[in-house]
Write a protein that holds these residues in place. Structure first.
Motif, mmCIF file in Angstrom:
data_model
loop_
_atom_site.group_PDB
_atom_site.id
_atom_site.type_symbol
_atom_site.label_atom_id
_atom_site.label_comp_id
_atom_site.label_asym_id
_atom_site.label_seq_id
_atom_site.Cartn_x
_atom_site.Cartn_y
_atom_site.Cartn_z
ATOM 1 N N ASP A 148 77.030 0.551 41.843
ATOM 2 C CA ASP A 148 76.115 1.527 42.444
ATOM 3 C C ASP A 148 75.422 0.968 43.676
ATOM 4 O O ASP A 148 75.189 1.681 44.650
ATOM 5 C CB ASP A 148 75.082 1.997 41.417
ATOM 6 C CG ASP A 148 75.686 2.896 40.354
ATOM 7 O OD1 ASP A 148 76.838 3.354 40.531
ATOM 8 O OD2 ASP A 148 75.006 3.144 39.340
ATOM 9 N N TYR A 149 75.096 -0.317 43.652
ATOM 10 C CA TYR A 149 74.475 -0.949 44.811
ATOM 11 C C TYR A 149 75.447 -0.944 46.000
ATOM 12 O O TYR A 149 75.070 -0.639 47.127
ATOM 13 C CB TYR A 149 74.038 -2.375 44.493
ATOM 14 C CG TYR A 149 73.392 -3.047 45.668
ATOM 15 C CD1 TYR A 149 72.059 -2.815 45.975
ATOM 16 C CD2 TYR A 149 74.130 -3.892 46.501
ATOM 17 C CE1 TYR A 149 71.468 -3.412 47.090
ATOM 18 C CE2 TYR A 149 73.540 -4.496 47.602
ATOM 19 C CZ TYR A 149 72.209 -4.243 47.890
ATOM 20 O OH TYR A 149 71.646 -4.831 48.989
ATOM 21 N N LEU B 160 75.673 2.509 47.382
ATOM 22 C CA LEU B 160 74.514 2.774 48.240
ATOM 23 C C LEU B 160 74.723 2.151 49.616
ATOM 24 O O LEU B 160 74.469 2.783 50.648
ATOM 25 C CB LEU B 160 73.242 2.226 47.589
ATOM 26 C CG LEU B 160 71.963 2.331 48.417
ATOM 27 C CD1 LEU B 160 71.614 3.787 48.695
ATOM 28 C CD2 LEU B 160 70.822 1.622 47.701
#
Length: 153
Positions: A28-29, A32
């Motif tokens: 998820d990082y 992003l």
């Protein structure tokens, strides 16, 4: 095999190559980071991150949607359609009666219609349906937002 967070895979040379497994938080990082790069027009960098995630077997609907957006921004319309078709196979859009579909479903519809129009200069039946869906859902969202604002103001 020991659970050390690594997956052994065979490379073209026959020698084992060890790929790290990413946690959901790590993935998820990176996702992003991909979207931040896209916001700044750094599509090639975003593509490299997406390709890296896919090489690590991190093929999720979110990664594929990011891939389709990058392809669209780079004018790779045939690739957009291939990615959207693959995304629809692995993660079919759920349209639940009485509930508005999510924004990601709308984005898919827009990307499909845009790519088909860019390739042919016209909208076939499928592209017309995708564009119609995109427009209808956007109109409903706008009407709900106006209604909410009217009640709160």
């Amino acid at each position: 095999m020991a659970d050390d967070g690594m997956d052994p895979v065979s490379a073209g040379s026959g020698l084992p190559v060890v790929l790290p497994r990413l946690s959901r938080r790590e993935r998820d990082y990176i996702l992003l980071d991909i979207y931040v790069r896209m916001q700044h027009g750094r599509y090639e960098e975003a593509r490299r991150l997406i390709d890296g995630l896919l090489a690590l077997d991190q093929e999720t609907p979110d990664i594929l949607l990011a891939r389709a957006i990058v392809q669209a921004m780079l004018g790779e319309d045939e690739a957009v359609l291939d990615t959207i078709r693959h995304l629809e196979r692995i993660d079919p859009a759920e349209i639940v009666s009485g509930r508005a579909p999510g924004e990601k479903v709308r984005v898919r519809s827009f990307l499909k219609a845009r790519a088909k129009f860019a390739l042919t200069g016209a909208l076939d039946e499928d592209a017309r349906a995708a564009l119609d869906f995109y427009m209808r859902q956007g109109g409903r969202r706008a009407a709900r937002a106006v209604a909410r604002k009217g009640r709160s103001g």
